[in-house]
Write a protein that holds these residues in place. Structure first.
Motif, mmCIF file in Angstrom:
data_model
loop_
_atom_site.group_PDB
_atom_site.id
_atom_site.type_symbol
_atom_site.label_atom_id
_atom_site.label_comp_id
_atom_site.label_asym_id
_atom_site.label_seq_id
_atom_site.Cartn_x
_atom_site.Cartn_y
_atom_site.Cartn_z
ATOM 1 N N ILE A 8 0.878 -1.265 -0.259
ATOM 2 C CA ILE A 8 -0.038 -0.012 0.068
ATOM 3 C C ILE A 8 0.876 1.373 0.034
ATOM 4 O O ILE A 8 0.552 2.194 -0.794
ATOM 5 C CB ILE A 8 -0.832 -0.224 0.965
ATOM 6 C CG1 ILE A 8 -1.945 -1.165 0.990
ATOM 7 C CG2 ILE A 8 -1.711 1.422 1.421
ATOM 8 C CD1 ILE A 8 -2.892 -1.353 1.956
ATOM 9 N N HIS A 9 1.947 1.212 0.889
ATOM 10 C CA HIS A 9 2.945 2.086 0.632
ATOM 11 C C HIS A 9 3.502 2.577 -0.381
ATOM 12 O O HIS A 9 3.528 3.743 -0.977
ATOM 13 C CB HIS A 9 3.783 2.051 1.858
ATOM 14 C CG HIS A 9 4.915 3.199 1.935
ATOM 15 N ND1 HIS A 9 4.558 4.390 2.508
ATOM 16 C CD2 HIS A 9 6.291 3.198 1.767
ATOM 17 C CE1 HIS A 9 5.706 5.231 2.544
ATOM 18 N NE2 HIS A 9 6.638 4.438 1.826
ATOM 19 N N HIS A 10 3.917 1.695 -1.068
ATOM 20 C CA HIS A 10 4.539 1.911 -2.458
ATOM 21 C C HIS A 10 3.594 2.496 -3.479
ATOM 22 O O HIS A 10 3.731 3.127 -4.334
ATOM 23 C CB HIS A 10 5.098 0.448 -2.948
ATOM 24 C CG HIS A 10 6.460 0.107 -2.342
ATOM 25 N ND1 HIS A 10 7.714 0.644 -2.251
ATOM 26 C CD2 HIS A 10 6.677 -1.186 -1.498
ATOM 27 C CE1 HIS A 10 8.410 0.198 -1.381
ATOM 28 N NE2 HIS A 10 8.184 -0.798 -1.074
ATOM 29 N N ALA A 11 2.402 1.964 -3.371
ATOM 30 C CA ALA A 11 1.280 2.295 -4.201
ATOM 31 C C ALA A 11 1.126 3.762 -3.971
ATOM 32 O O ALA A 11 0.783 4.649 -5.125
ATOM 33 C CB ALA A 11 -0.122 1.402 -4.122
ATOM 34 N N GLU A 12 0.949 4.232 -2.610
ATOM 35 C CA GLU A 12 0.723 5.583 -2.489
ATOM 36 C C GLU A 12 1.761 6.573 -2.985
ATOM 37 O O GLU A 12 1.614 7.561 -3.418
ATOM 38 C CB GLU A 12 0.569 5.749 -1.047
ATOM 39 C CG GLU A 12 -0.622 5.134 -0.454
ATOM 40 C CD GLU A 12 -0.784 5.302 0.985
ATOM 41 O OE1 GLU A 12 0.110 5.627 1.547
ATOM 42 O OE2 GLU A 12 -1.922 5.091 1.442
ATOM 43 N N VAL A 13 3.282 5.872 -2.813
ATOM 44 C CA VAL A 13 4.281 6.728 -3.130
ATOM 45 C C VAL A 13 4.180 6.899 -4.758
ATOM 46 O O VAL A 13 4.560 7.985 -5.032
ATOM 47 C CB VAL A 13 5.428 6.039 -2.655
ATOM 48 C CG1 VAL A 13 6.861 6.569 -3.149
ATOM 49 C CG2 VAL A 13 5.858 6.164 -1.256
ATOM 50 N N LYS A 14 3.891 5.808 -5.478
ATOM 51 C CA LYS A 14 3.821 5.862 -6.825
ATOM 52 C C LYS A 14 2.909 6.865 -7.236
ATOM 53 O O LYS A 14 3.118 7.686 -8.429
ATOM 54 C CB LYS A 14 3.593 4.428 -7.404
ATOM 55 C CG LYS A 14 3.761 4.349 -8.905
ATOM 56 C CD LYS A 14 3.349 2.853 -9.409
ATOM 57 C CE LYS A 14 3.520 2.603 -10.958
ATOM 58 N NZ LYS A 14 3.373 1.423 -11.250
ATOM 59 N N LEU A 15 1.844 6.771 -6.700
ATOM 60 C CA LEU A 15 0.464 7.882 -6.944
ATOM 61 C C LEU A 15 0.878 9.233 -6.490
ATOM 62 O O LEU A 15 0.941 10.186 -7.347
ATOM 63 C CB LEU A 15 -0.679 7.527 -6.305
ATOM 64 C CG LEU A 15 -1.737 8.293 -6.537
ATOM 65 C CD1 LEU A 15 -2.405 8.428 -7.875
ATOM 66 C CD2 LEU A 15 -3.125 8.064 -5.346
ATOM 67 N N ALA A 16 1.542 9.438 -5.465
ATOM 68 C CA ALA A 16 2.040 10.601 -5.390
ATOM 69 C C ALA A 16 3.273 11.255 -6.143
ATOM 70 O O ALA A 16 3.158 12.393 -6.295
ATOM 71 C CB ALA A 16 2.901 10.824 -3.716
ATOM 72 N N CYS A 17 4.042 10.424 -6.728
ATOM 73 C CA CYS A 17 5.152 10.931 -7.713
ATOM 74 C C CYS A 17 4.402 11.146 -8.816
ATOM 75 O O CYS A 17 4.555 12.177 -9.558
ATOM 76 C CB CYS A 17 6.022 9.923 -8.090
ATOM 77 S SG CYS A 17 7.261 9.704 -6.447
ATOM 78 N N LYS A 18 3.452 10.464 -9.378
ATOM 79 C CA LYS A 18 2.691 10.661 -10.578
ATOM 80 C C LYS A 18 2.020 12.216 -10.467
ATOM 81 O O LYS A 18 1.780 13.086 -11.159
ATOM 82 C CB LYS A 18 1.612 9.767 -10.801
ATOM 83 C CG LYS A 18 2.154 8.462 -11.498
ATOM 84 C CD LYS A 18 0.868 7.462 -11.802
ATOM 85 C CE LYS A 18 1.537 6.046 -12.510
ATOM 86 N NZ LYS A 18 0.595 5.206 -12.869
ATOM 87 N N LEU A 19 1.311 12.215 -9.326
ATOM 88 C CA LEU A 19 0.728 13.508 -9.015
ATOM 89 C C LEU A 19 1.651 14.825 -9.326
ATOM 90 O O LEU A 19 1.196 15.715 -9.460
ATOM 91 C CB LEU A 19 -0.277 13.441 -7.645
ATOM 92 C CG LEU A 19 -1.475 12.608 -7.617
ATOM 93 C CD1 LEU A 19 -2.043 12.636 -6.344
ATOM 94 C CD2 LEU A 19 -2.329 13.150 -8.713
#
Length: 120
Positions: free
Chosen positions: A39-50
């Motif tokens: 979940i943390h990796h998914a959140e970090v990936k989404l934050a980077c995209k944003l």
């Protein structure tokens, strides 16, 4: 002797159950850790995209602002050039009006000085 033996068996059983509980608890902890890591990796990936999208939008807005400033400067330049041209035309019209009125005064009202008449 049997009560001591029963007590020892109970202690061994309690130890075995305790080890099983620790093993189950550790397994549960590892599963939770894996899940939260995903979940943390998914959140970090989404934050980077944003963040990347935000940078792109910021750059686009900056470019639009620059284009607007360039257009504004170009309009000011055209306005200044037009003002200079109008000022030159106004000065030219004033001078031409003065020359024309002087010519009419000389033609209608004026006599040439006597020295110029003898030269003709």
């Amino acid at each position: 002797v049997t009560s001591v033996r029963q007590h020892q068996e109970q202690l061994e059983e309690a130890g075995r159950l305790h080890r099983q509980e620790i093993k189950a608890s550790l397994s549960m902890h590892n599963h939770e850790l894996d899940y939260t890591t995903k979940i943390h990796h998914a959140e970090v990936k989404l934050a980077c995209k944003l963040h990347d999208r935000e940078k792109e939008m910021s750059l686009a807005m900056h470019n639009i602002a620059l284009q607007m400033e360039l257009l504004h400067a170009s309009c000011e330049n055209i306005r200044d050039t037009a003002e200079q041209y109008i000022s030159k035309i106004s000065t030219f019209l004033l001078v031409e009006t003065l020359l024309l009125s002087s010519l009419f005064i000389v033609i209608i009202e004026g006599d040439l000085p006597p020295s110029t008449q003898s030269e003709m």
